[in-house]
Scaffold this motif. Structure first.
Motif, short mmCIF file in Angstrom:
data_model
loop_
_atom_site.label_atom_id
_atom_site.label_comp_id
_atom_site.label_asym_id
_atom_site.label_seq_id
_atom_site.Cartn_x
_atom_site.Cartn_y
_atom_site.Cartn_z
N GLN A 444 46.20 20.45 -7.38
CA GLN A 444 46.79 19.18 -7.67
C GLN A 444 45.35 17.59 -7.81
O GLN A 444 46.40 16.51 -8.43
CB GLN A 444 47.73 18.83 -6.85
CG GLN A 444 49.12 19.10 -6.20
CD GLN A 444 49.37 18.91 -4.50
OE1 GLN A 444 49.52 18.47 -4.04
NE2 GLN A 444 50.57 19.72 -4.24
N LYS A 445 44.54 18.17 -7.51
CA LYS A 445 43.00 17.04 -7.92
C LYS A 445 42.93 17.23 -8.81
O LYS A 445 41.63 16.63 -9.25
CB LYS A 445 42.42 17.24 -6.57
CG LYS A 445 42.97 16.55 -4.74
CD LYS A 445 42.08 16.77 -4.34
CE LYS A 445 42.66 16.44 -2.68
NZ LYS A 445 41.51 15.92 -1.80
N GLN A 484 38.32 24.21 -7.99
CA GLN A 484 38.55 22.92 -8.61
C GLN A 484 37.61 23.20 -9.61
O GLN A 484 37.88 22.90 -11.43
CB GLN A 484 39.24 21.76 -7.76
CG GLN A 484 40.36 21.41 -7.67
CD GLN A 484 39.52 20.69 -5.62
OE1 GLN A 484 38.89 20.08 -5.56
NE2 GLN A 484 40.50 20.69 -5.50
N PRO A 729 36.57 16.47 -10.06
CA PRO A 729 37.98 16.18 -9.41
C PRO A 729 37.34 15.37 -8.58
O PRO A 729 36.56 15.63 -7.44
CB PRO A 729 37.81 18.25 -7.97
CG PRO A 729 36.81 19.15 -9.27
CD PRO A 729 35.78 18.31 -10.30
N THR A 730 38.59 14.84 -7.71
CA THR A 730 37.98 13.89 -6.64
C THR A 730 38.24 14.74 -5.29
O THR A 730 38.72 16.12 -4.72
CB THR A 730 39.74 13.44 -5.71
OG1 THR A 730 40.10 13.06 -7.43
CG2 THR A 730 39.91 12.38 -5.34
N ASP A 732 37.31 16.17 -1.99
CA ASP A 732 38.35 16.29 -1.06
C ASP A 732 37.68 16.15 0.75
O ASP A 732 36.78 16.56 1.15
CB ASP A 732 38.70 17.80 -0.64
CG ASP A 732 39.52 18.47 0.46
OD1 ASP A 732 40.20 19.21 0.50
OD2 ASP A 732 39.77 17.38 0.67
#
Length: 739
Positions: A444-445, A484, A729-730, A732
């Motif tokens: 989702q990211k 990711q 990726p964003t 986490d």
């Protein structure tokens, strides 16, 4: 009676008596060993008849070339010299036999009639006998020096001879010295009597000078007595060999020729004995609970151990104060096998056998009377360092897993904290118990969609790769970031790939390494069926967890799962070589790489992860002392990830200390277990005040590449590619997954 007749009678009678005495003793022992080995269970995966042809070249290299022994240069060279000196010395036994029954003037026939450029075959043989005899003597001196310097009485646990039969070791050196010495004396007498077959035996000629001036009869008596003594030493040495650790010189050919040829390339594959629950009855035994339940190849392992301690010196458990020594485990099982042997062969009854048939192989609690202590069995990380180092190819890990299977499946006796992991794997499909419904959340990211293959779709062949995320990569917070990063890099390089998402389940590796073989086989069969249904045989599977990689690649073929499996380091290295991924941002940091055991030692993937890291400009890589095939475990393998570590120094701390000695800013690796264990070690150092927060980071190789801002060819101005520039990726914010 004439003196010469008396001399002949002495030589023939005494020599024959010595041969008969030691020959009968040796024959009796050989018969016992053969019958004892046959008392073990057969192993369909290993047989001399089926494997000998395939293993012949490898066996010749290992036995005659000392391939593994020469990795340790000085002792390896010494062994090579001693071994070959005794191979050549066997020709002197033929000379001794001729001298015994024909007379002191006997020479090997025909050798003096074969010549080339004036050099006879006997010249060459005599020179070889003395040259290798001299090298053998030098080798013995080297061995003695090593034994003195490594004496356990002064070195303690750090000595690789700790726990070995030290007296036997000295007896071997003494016997080998006497064999060579009496050989030279025999040849020296021949020189003194002027019937030596060649002048090329330069040391024998020197010995001959010591006998100059003796009368003929005295020389003949010296020769006759020396001959009988020489034969007696050889005979006694043979009997000693058959009763000692030196037995390996006789069992190693059978050990090498019957081995699984795949084991030279991948240590990770455990022996598989398919479990059929419907066919089980009250007599069925899973694993090994009695010594006779081992297969014949394990019996060969026990008999072949040389007690050299190389396995012990590399074992992470032993090196951190744990009770496990692979060497002593094999020794203890060997001694128990010999003690129980007469009972197994029906030579003594139950009453005569006494406690030897009552003592359990493994205790149920630390310190309980048993052949193998409870803590010894559960200290193993299955890293394979013992197998990698063993010069006679003993499979220590398989033996430990056989014992664990019995304890886990037959007696439910294992560290209870690992029971949570087993329940989670069985009920939720992952060791953390998160559940399969959340296996796609890591995607989702990402700013792109990843296709999810559905069971029965048979569409896997439409993609370059099926990305096997693994339990850690799908549900562990820290490992999600690596999934990711890997997915982002594949996407940036224009690689088409899909995942199994919610349909993926644990490969079963943690359960198998704990000994819960039935659970593993159930998961393996389910996963093989799933992978076949999505068309995995038509494409490649890429896994970034080395434990998943090893299981899919090496162990699933036993369940008809024949897939092409690669590690993410291999794929990323290939993409870099093809120019599909290019690093453009310098990282001015010191970095060291930690080899995951199941990627490196078990599957020999060493260069590709380093190639990925080296692709980032500015990094200053430095190797730890223990690296590649000599790498040191993080402490999580063998299901140790799910057990408490309360004895000695924590394995991950030992490894972190080694890494920190290089003053790195980054520690890279390529395994979720290693990432977690090394990160925990760094966190402990921060907590202790040894390190500052953020001073050292642990990153997967894919994350190192992300830090290097890898760009696709299109972003470098290369025509023909429409792939957009990558986006990281964003981050986490959640904390890293816990052990």
């Amino acid at each position: 009676m004439e003196a010469e007749t008396l001399l002949t009678i002495f030589r023939v009678v005494a020599g024959t008596a010595v041969i008969a005495f030691f020959g009968a003793w040796a024959a009796r022992r050989i018969l016992f060993l053969i019958k004892l080995t046959k008392a073990a269970r057969p192993n369909p995966e290993r047989s001399l008849r089926n494997a000998a042809k395939a293993n012949l070249r490898l066996a010749l290299v290992n036995i005659f070339g000392n391939r593994k022994l020469l990795r340790w240069t000085l002792p390896g060279i010494a062994h090579f010299w001693v071994m070959w000196s005794f191979f050549v010395a066997q020709t002197t036994l033929l000379e001794a036999a001729g001298e015994l029954y024909i007379g002191p003037t006997f020479n090997l026939p025909l050798l003096n009639s074969i010549s080339l450029a004036g050099v006879t075959a006997y010249d060459l043989l005599g020179f070889m006998q003395d040259s290798l005899g001299l090298l053998g003597m030098i080798g013995l001196i080297i061995f003695a020096s090593i034994r003195f310097s490594q004496d356990p009485r002064s070195k303690g646990r750090s000595s690789r001879f700790a726990g070995s039969n030290l007296i036997q070791g000295w007896w071997v050196l003494g016997a080998e010295f006497l064999v060579i010495w009496t050989l030279w004396v025999a040849h020296g007498v021949r020189f003194a009597e002027d019937h030596a077959p060649t002048e090329a035996a330069f040391i024998s000629r020197l010995f001959g000078t010591a006998f100059e001036g003796m009368d003929t009869l005295t020389l003949e008596w010296v020769g006759a007595i020396n001959l009988v003594v020489h034969i007696a030493i050889v005979g006694a040495f043979l009997v000693f060999t058959l009763h000692s650790k030196h037995l390996h010189i006789l069992t190693i050919p059978f050990q090498e020729l019957s081995r699984d040829p795949q084991r030279d390339k991948a240590l990770g594959k455990l022996n598989t004995e398919l479990i059929d629950m419907e066919a089980m009855d009250e007599d069925t035994v899973l694993g090994v609970g009695q010594i006779e339940q081992f297969t014949f190849d394990r019996f060969l392992d026990f008999q072949t151990c040389t007690e050299c301690g190389r396995c012990q010196s590399q074992c992470p458990a032993w090196n951190t104060g744990k009770p496990l020594s692979p060497k002593m485990l094999i020794q203890d099982l060997r001694d128990h096998m010999y003690a129980k042997g007469p009972f197994l062969l029906g030579e003594i009854d139950e009453a005569e056998a006494g406690d030897v048939i009552k003592i359990p192989l493994v205790g149920d609690a630390p310190g309980e009377a048993a052949v193998i202590d409870y803590d010894v069995l559960w200290s193993c990380t299955s890293c394979g360092a013992c197998v990698e180092e063993c010069p006679v190819d003993i499979q220590h890990v398989d033996t430990i897993m056989d014992l664990r299977r019995y304890k886990a499946m037959m007696e439910s006796s294992f560290p209870q904290e690992a029971g949570v992991m087993l329940r989670n794997v069985e009920n939720a499909g992952d060791p953390w118990g998160v559940g399969q419904s959340k296996r796609e959340e890591w995607t989702q990211k990402l700013d792109f969609d990843i296709p999810v293959l559905q069971p029965g779709s048979d569409t896997g062949g439409e993609y370059e790769y099926i990305f096997w995320t693994g339990c850690a990569g799908a549900v562990d917070d820290r490992s999600k970031k690596i999934s990711q990063a890997t997915a982002q890099l594949l996407h940036d390089a224009g690689v088409s790939f899909a995942i199994l998402g919610k349909n993926e389940s644990c490969t079963g590796d943690p359960a198998r390494r704990l000994g819960m073989e039935y659970l593993f086989q159930m998961l393996a069969q389910q996963n093989v069926e799933l992978l076949k249904s999505v068309g995995a045989e038509k494409t490649k599977i890429v896994a970034w967890c080395p434990h998943c990689f090893n299981t899919l690649k090496n162990e699933y073929p036993d369940f008809d799962g024949h897939f092409e499996v690669v590690h993410h380091s291999e794929v990323l290295a290939k993409l870099i070589d093809e120019g599909r991924l290019v690093a453009t941002s310098e990282l001015d940091k010191r970095i060291t790489y930690h080899d995951p055991c199941f990627l490196g030692r078990h599957n020999e993937v060493y260069s590709d992860p380093r190639k990925v890291v080296d692709a980032v400009p500015g990094l200053k890589p430095t190797e730890m002392t223990r690296c590649r095939s000599n790498g040191f475990c993080c402490g999580a393998g063998g299901a140790r990830m799910w057990m408490e570590e309360t004895i000695g120094k924590r394995v991950n701390i030992e490894r972190v200390d080694e890494a920190l000695a290089l003053d790195p800013e980054l520690i890279s690796t390529a395994c979720p277990y290693c990432t977690t264990m090394l990160s925990d070690g760094i966190a402990q150092k921060v907590q202790e005040g040894t390190l500052a927060e953020g001073q050292v980071e642990v990153l997967d190789i894919s994350e190192v590449l992300q830090r290097g801002r890898l760009l696709p060819m299109a972003a470098q101005g290369v025509a023909g590619s429409g792939t957009p520039a990558p986006s990281e990726p964003t981050p986490d914010p959640e904390p890293a997954g816990q052990q």
